[in-house]
Scaffold this motif. Sequence first.
Motif, PDB file in Angstrom:
ATOM      1  N   TRP A 185      22.092  46.100  12.740  1.00 12.16           N
ATOM      2  CA  TRP A 185      23.406  45.526  13.009  1.00 12.16           C
ATOM      3  C   TRP A 185      24.525  46.455  12.550  1.00 12.16           C
ATOM      4  O   TRP A 185      25.535  46.604  13.233  1.00 12.16           O
ATOM      5  CB  TRP A 185      23.533  44.165  12.336  1.00 12.16           C
ATOM      6  N   GLU A 186      24.351  47.091  11.386  1.00 11.72           N
ATOM      7  CA  GLU A 186      25.357  48.044  10.899  1.00 11.72           C
ATOM      8  C   GLU A 186      25.513  49.209  11.876  1.00 11.72           C
ATOM      9  O   GLU A 186      26.627  49.610  12.199  1.00 11.72           O
ATOM     10  CB  GLU A 186      24.965  48.588   9.520  1.00 11.72           C
ATOM     11  N   ALA A 187      24.396  49.742  12.367  1.00 10.94           N
ATOM     12  CA  ALA A 187      24.446  50.860  13.314  1.00 10.94           C
ATOM     13  C   ALA A 187      25.105  50.429  14.628  1.00 10.94           C
ATOM     14  O   ALA A 187      25.909  51.176  15.201  1.00 10.94           O
ATOM     15  CB  ALA A 187      23.039  51.391  13.576  1.00 10.94           C
ATOM     16  N   GLY A 188      24.782  49.241  15.105  1.00 13.77           N
ATOM     17  CA  GLY A 188      25.384  48.743  16.342  1.00 13.77           C
ATOM     18  C   GLY A 188      26.881  48.531  16.209  1.00 13.77           C
ATOM     19  O   GLY A 188      27.650  48.892  17.108  1.00 13.77           O
ATOM     20  N   MET A 189      27.325  47.964  15.105  1.00 15.53           N
ATOM     21  CA  MET A 189      28.753  47.746  14.879  1.00 15.53           C
ATOM     22  C   MET A 189      29.489  49.069  14.724  1.00 15.53           C
ATOM     23  O   MET A 189      30.584  49.255  15.258  1.00 15.53           O
ATOM     24  CB  MET A 189      28.974  46.860  13.658  1.00 15.53           C
ATOM     25  N   ASP A 190      28.888  50.025  14.010  1.00 17.32           N
ATOM     26  CA  ASP A 190      29.505  51.346  13.860  1.00 17.32           C
ATOM     27  C   ASP A 190      29.676  52.045  15.201  1.00 17.32           C
ATOM     28  O   ASP A 190      30.702  52.681  15.448  1.00 17.32           O
ATOM     29  CB  ASP A 190      28.676  52.222  12.910  1.00 17.32           C
ATOM     30  N   ALA A 191      28.691  51.920  16.081  1.00 19.43           N
ATOM     31  CA  ALA A 191      28.780  52.559  17.398  1.00 19.43           C
ATOM     32  C   ALA A 191      29.940  51.967  18.209  1.00 19.43           C
ATOM     33  O   ALA A 191      30.690  52.698  18.855  1.00 19.43           O
ATOM     34  CB  ALA A 191      27.467  52.387  18.158  1.00 19.43           C
ATOM     35  N   VAL A 192      30.104  50.649  18.158  1.00 22.08           N
ATOM     36  CA  VAL A 192      31.217  50.008  18.875  1.00 22.08           C
ATOM     37  C   VAL A 192      32.550  50.424  18.286  1.00 22.08           C
ATOM     38  O   VAL A 192      33.494  50.765  19.008  1.00 22.08           O
ATOM     39  CB  VAL A 192      31.050  48.474  18.848  1.00 22.08           C
ATOM     40  N   LEU A 193      32.657  50.416  16.967  1.00 20.82           N
ATOM     41  CA  LEU A 193      33.922  50.808  16.322  1.00 20.82           C
ATOM     42  C   LEU A 193      34.261  52.248  16.600  1.00 20.82           C
ATOM     43  O   LEU A 193      35.435  52.578  16.835  1.00 20.82           O
ATOM     44  CB  LEU A 193      33.851  50.543  14.813  1.00 20.82           C
ATOM     45  N   ASP A 194      33.283  53.136  16.585  1.00 18.96           N
ATOM     46  CA  ASP A 194      33.536  54.545  16.880  1.00 18.96           C
ATOM     47  C   ASP A 194      34.015  54.720  18.323  1.00 18.96           C
ATOM     48  O   ASP A 194      34.865  55.569  18.612  1.00 18.96           O
ATOM     49  CB  ASP A 194      32.279  55.380  16.657  1.00 18.96           C
ATOM     50  N   ALA A 195      33.483  53.915  19.243  1.00 21.99           N
ATOM     51  CA  ALA A 195      33.824  54.070  20.646  1.00 21.99           C
ATOM     52  C   ALA A 195      35.179  53.458  21.008  1.00 21.99           C
ATOM     53  O   ALA A 195      35.916  54.027  21.824  1.00 21.99           O
ATOM     54  CB  ALA A 195      32.732  53.430  21.515  1.00 21.99           C
ATOM     55  N   TYR A 196      35.537  52.326  20.424  1.00 21.91           N
ATOM     56  CA  TYR A 196      36.712  51.588  20.905  1.00 21.91           C
ATOM     57  C   TYR A 196      37.848  51.445  19.901  1.00 21.91           C
ATOM     58  O   TYR A 196      38.998  51.301  20.300  1.00 21.91           O
ATOM     59  CB  TYR A 196      36.313  50.181  21.348  1.00 21.91           C
ATOM     60  N   PHE A 197      37.570  51.461  18.619  1.00 21.51           N
ATOM     61  CA  PHE A 197      38.614  51.208  17.622  1.00 21.51           C
ATOM     62  C   PHE A 197      39.288  52.510  17.257  1.00 21.51           C
ATOM     63  O   PHE A 197      38.649  53.463  16.833  1.00 21.51           O
ATOM     64  CB  PHE A 197      38.010  50.547  16.377  1.00 21.51           C
ATOM     65  N   GLU A 198      40.605  52.543  17.422  1.00 17.60           N
ATOM     66  CA  GLU A 198      41.368  53.743  17.082  1.00 17.60           C
ATOM     67  C   GLU A 198      42.169  53.469  15.831  1.00 17.60           C
ATOM     68  O   GLU A 198      43.066  52.634  15.830  1.00 17.60           O
ATOM     69  CB  GLU A 198      42.302  54.108  18.224  1.00 17.60           C
ATOM     70  N   SER A 199      41.844  54.161  14.765  1.00 18.89           N
ATOM     71  CA  SER A 199      42.613  53.987  13.527  1.00 18.89           C
ATOM     72  C   SER A 199      43.797  54.947  13.547  1.00 18.89           C
ATOM     73  O   SER A 199      43.743  56.031  14.116  1.00 18.89           O
ATOM     74  CB  SER A 199      41.733  54.251  12.302  1.00 18.89           C
ATOM     75  N   GLU A 200      44.877  54.499  12.923  1.00 19.80           N
ATOM     76  CA  GLU A 200      46.097  55.333  12.937  1.00 19.80           C
ATOM     77  C   GLU A 200      46.151  56.235  11.766  1.00 19.80           C
ATOM     78  O   GLU A 200      45.636  56.070  10.754  1.00 19.80           O
ATOM     79  CB  GLU A 200      47.314  54.416  12.972  1.00 19.80           C
TER      80      GLU A 200
END
Length: 172
Positions: free
Chosen positions: A157-172
């Motif tokens: 689950w941690e790996a799956g969530m990290d993959a989604v965050l890396d792909a779509y979440f843009e930190s400022e």
Amino acid sequence: MEQRIGSSSQPLKGEPVTGAGFDPAFIPGLTGSAAQGEAEDAKPAAEAAEPAEAEGSPVPEESVPEAVDSAESADEPAGEGPVFEAADRRARIVADHKGVRLGLDAEECEFTWPEIAAVETETARFGKRFTVTVHTPDRRWYPIEIEAASRAQFAEWEAGMDAVLDAYFESE
């Protein structure tokens, strides 16, 4: 002695009554329960058809949902990119190209990526609970706990969530 249940403080005269205690729509991302949606859908079909006929609308009601579906398919296809899904008997979380959706029993809330300031994951020291917390820019947070079948599922689950965050979440 008389006891009262609830808060004894009342809003001052002239002061607007706001907040999640008075209006659940005050919380961003929170949608109504399924019971509210059913109450709106419970109108007789004759009442729903009257406004369309009164306006002389040439479009039948059956074609309207198809138009909505085709508009959604014009967006980025759901099959592209990583998708994270986790659920147990009560709770569900889905993170994909649209954003993060949390559900607990009949209640759901949805956050698009621009509405999210941070996403935090946490595993319980003991037990099998995986917690995902969505933080918004207005300093509110929305946690949800998913019970895993085994503690070994946490790494997946941690790996799956990290993959989604890396792909779509843009930190400022």
